[in-house]
Design an enzyme around this catalytic site. Structure first.
Site, mmCIF file in Angstrom:
data_model
loop_
_atom_site.group_PDB
_atom_site.id
_atom_site.type_symbol
_atom_site.label_atom_id
_atom_site.label_comp_id
_atom_site.label_asym_id
_atom_site.label_seq_id
_atom_site.Cartn_x
_atom_site.Cartn_y
_atom_site.Cartn_z
ATOM 1 N N GLU A 33 -5.259 -5.108 10.755
ATOM 2 C CA GLU A 33 -4.077 -4.161 10.947
ATOM 3 C C GLU A 33 -4.297 -3.222 12.284
ATOM 4 O O GLU A 33 -5.428 -2.489 12.198
ATOM 5 C CB GLU A 33 -4.054 -3.120 9.631
ATOM 6 N N HIS A 91 -9.523 0.613 4.989
ATOM 7 C CA HIS A 91 -8.337 0.776 5.652
ATOM 8 C C HIS A 91 -8.509 1.750 6.918
ATOM 9 O O HIS A 91 -9.268 2.497 6.870
ATOM 10 C CB HIS A 91 -7.261 1.412 4.658
ATOM 11 N N ASN A 117 0.864 -1.157 -0.037
ATOM 12 C CA ASN A 117 -0.115 0.064 0.159
ATOM 13 C C ASN A 117 1.041 1.285 -0.091
ATOM 14 O O ASN A 117 1.547 1.567 0.905
ATOM 15 C CB ASN A 117 -0.865 0.160 1.116
ATOM 16 N N TRP A 118 1.037 1.780 -1.094
ATOM 17 C CA TRP A 118 1.736 2.964 -1.261
ATOM 18 C C TRP A 118 1.191 4.334 -0.938
ATOM 19 O O TRP A 118 1.861 5.268 -0.715
ATOM 20 C CB TRP A 118 2.188 3.075 -2.811
ATOM 21 N N LYS A 119 0.053 4.268 -0.404
ATOM 22 C CA LYS A 119 -0.693 5.375 0.229
ATOM 23 C C LYS A 119 -0.600 6.623 -0.408
ATOM 24 O O LYS A 119 -0.454 6.492 -1.892
ATOM 25 C CB LYS A 119 -0.152 5.604 1.657
ATOM 26 N N GLU A 179 -6.969 4.107 7.973
ATOM 27 C CA GLU A 179 -6.874 5.625 7.718
ATOM 28 C C GLU A 179 -8.155 6.140 6.970
ATOM 29 O O GLU A 179 -8.567 7.168 7.480
ATOM 30 C CB GLU A 179 -5.747 5.871 6.715
ATOM 31 N N GLY A 202 2.875 -1.302 4.319
ATOM 32 C CA GLY A 202 2.872 0.311 4.101
ATOM 33 C C GLY A 202 4.291 0.592 3.863
ATOM 34 O O GLY A 202 4.740 0.588 2.576
ATOM 35 N N GLY A 203 5.030 1.182 4.806
ATOM 36 C CA GLY A 203 6.382 1.908 4.506
ATOM 37 C C GLY A 203 7.322 0.911 3.857
ATOM 38 O O GLY A 203 8.102 1.515 3.018
ATOM 39 N N GLY A 213 2.662 2.279 11.125
ATOM 40 C CA GLY A 213 3.532 3.523 10.747
ATOM 41 C C GLY A 213 4.168 3.862 12.240
ATOM 42 O O GLY A 213 4.645 5.062 12.134
ATOM 43 N N SER A 270 3.554 -2.421 10.620
ATOM 44 C CA SER A 270 4.946 -2.290 10.585
ATOM 45 C C SER A 270 5.703 -3.756 10.546
ATOM 46 O O SER A 270 6.404 -4.028 11.071
ATOM 47 C CB SER A 270 5.427 -1.786 12.101
#
Length: 251
Positions: free
Chosen positions: A167, A95, A11-13, A97, A234-235, A173, A213
């Site tokens: 998640e 998600h 997920n590049w967000k 967010e 994610g990151g 993050g 993470s």
């Protein structure tokens, strides 16, 4: 137990621009070349078509969100048919967010799940508790409720195109990660919720990813758990070396 192919999502967000997207997509297409692990990436909307042209046929293209209406006066939204038109095959729904920053409700998330499935897409449905809910001992209750709401009205046949991503919001993050045992326990309870709703055979076949993470250093231990079938990254998905290492760990 039904054999489940490992599934890794990136997920590049709201990150990367055209040059970065091109570099990352090209690197992944060159380094992820077998079918032992299913892989999907979710670029930002403006770069979906660009990424599709570079990813090759071993990596699926996903969209980070979609609207449930077919078309019309919904300024700022993107329809499922528009996403299909640029090569998207997987829709990310719910998600954390979207839930906690944008304010999407369980009802809206369910409408998106059902619309995406009815339009022929695969869906990754995200569930997970906040730190406050975890500290109050509500982890299982939250995950079961979000899973049940999210899958309401979904048929057993459609469920074959659903993956759940657990998640824990407090681990996204932040660098914090649930222990492998904690993550396994949450996944097991989520799988039981699917069984209660759609039957044990559907639950046995459904993949449940861990997202929170995940890094090359902890991926192997997490993916080694009985009910963890991969990760929603994610990151670490923004760096080709890290993402490829995580895909390798899932093998």
């Amino acid at each position: 137990m039904t054999a489940r192919k490992p599934y890794i999502g990136g997920n590049w967000k709201m990150n990367l621009h055209s040059q970065d997207v091109a570099s990352l997509a090209k690197a992944l297409s060159e380094r992820i070349t077998d079918n032992n692990v299913e892989t999907v990436v979710f670029p930002a909307f403006p770069y979906l078509a660009q990424a599709k042209a570079l990813l090759g046929d071993k990596i699926k293209l996903g969209a980070q969100d979609a609207y449930f209406e077919a078309n019309g006066a919904f300024t700022g939204e993107v329809s499922l048919s528009q996403l299909k038109d640029v090569g998207v095959s997987v829709i990310l729904v719910g998600h954390s967010e979207r839930r906690h920053v944008i304010g999407e409700s369980d009802v809206l998330i369910n409408r998106k799940v059902r619309a995406a499935l009815e339009a022929g897409f695969e869906v990754i449905l995200c569930v997970g508790e906040t730190l406050e809910q975890r500290e109050k001992g509500q982890t299982d209750a939250v995950n079961i409720a979000q899973t049940t709401y999210g899958l309401a009205g979904v048929t057993a046949e459609q469920a074959a195109r659903v993956t759940i991503a657990y998640e824990p919001v407090w681990a996204i993050g932040t660098g914090k990660t649930a222990t492998a045992a904690d993550a396994q326990n949450a996944h097991q309870r989520i799988r039981q919720a699917v069984a209660d709703l759609l039957g044990q055979n559907v639950a046995n076949a459904m993949r449940i990813q861990y997202g929170g993470s995940v890094k090359p250093s902890n991926a192997k231990e997490l993916f080694g758990q009985a009910d963890i079938d991969g990760g929603l990254i994610g990151g670490a998905s923004l760096k080709a070396d890290d993402f490829v290492a995580i895909v390798d760990a899932a093998r």
